[in-house]
Design an enzyme around this catalytic site. Sequence first.
Site, mmCIF file in Angstrom:
data_model
loop_
_atom_site.group_PDB
_atom_site.id
_atom_site.type_symbol
_atom_site.label_atom_id
_atom_site.label_comp_id
_atom_site.label_asym_id
_atom_site.label_seq_id
_atom_site.Cartn_x
_atom_site.Cartn_y
_atom_site.Cartn_z
ATOM 1 N N SER A 1 0.812 -1.214 0.000
ATOM 2 C CA SER A 1 0.000 0.000 0.000
ATOM 3 C C SER A 1 0.847 1.266 0.000
ATOM 4 O O SER A 1 2.023 1.266 0.358
ATOM 5 C CB SER A 1 -0.933 0.016 1.217
ATOM 6 N N GLN A 2 0.219 2.350 -0.402
ATOM 7 C CA GLN A 2 0.835 3.671 -0.383
ATOM 8 C C GLN A 2 1.201 4.035 1.053
ATOM 9 O O GLN A 2 0.384 3.899 1.963
ATOM 10 C CB GLN A 2 -0.168 4.671 -0.953
#
Length: 217
Positions: free
Chosen positions: A62-63
């Site tokens: 994920s970011q």
Amino acid sequence: MTDSYGGYRARLVEALREQGIRDMAVLRAFGETPRHLFVPEALRRRAYDDAALPIGHGQTISQPSTQAQYLGALDLQGRERVLEVGTGSGYQAALLSHLVPRVVSVECVRELAEQAMAALAAAGVQNVLVIAGDGSLGWRPEAPYDAVLVSAASPAVPEPLLHQLAEGGKLVVPIQRGSTQELVRVVRRGDTFAHDHLGEAHFVPLRGRHGFPQGEA
């Protein structure tokens, strides 16, 4: 930890700070965790971008700004036992390892679980237990958990995770509602569960008995 990526981690921490992340423990965890060990070697030049990256098997890491928001929603105090559903690359478990004394992380794709274990070992993480299995069922042998973090979107809050949540514990999960996702925080008070809505989310689907069947969502 001495490596050539220290400056990149420092810049990532500063970028998170500029985006409004104020939890010093969370920022310190990002500064101490070698994200480059948790991405495919071909993508290591992008390891410290604030971007989601593919890790294989249809999954992503994920970011970082999303993960920082996610961790902040748990409001960890440093003493909790945490269950993570969806180990993925292992990076979020590594971040958690700097915040709490014990992390149990469950991953449904065995190959990813094995890769995550190797990456965590390379990063020197020793307080994370990775299990290959159905994360939507939780992991009862170490319950109850003070915090549960689900790293995939579910059609509803998985019932087993509610039952494995300790009194006063917090569960954060993305819920799929039609074509959109909403991040929900659940707090247990006895036999009742209070829900807070934290905004939009963008996660891969949760697989398992209490998630989406393969091919849906």
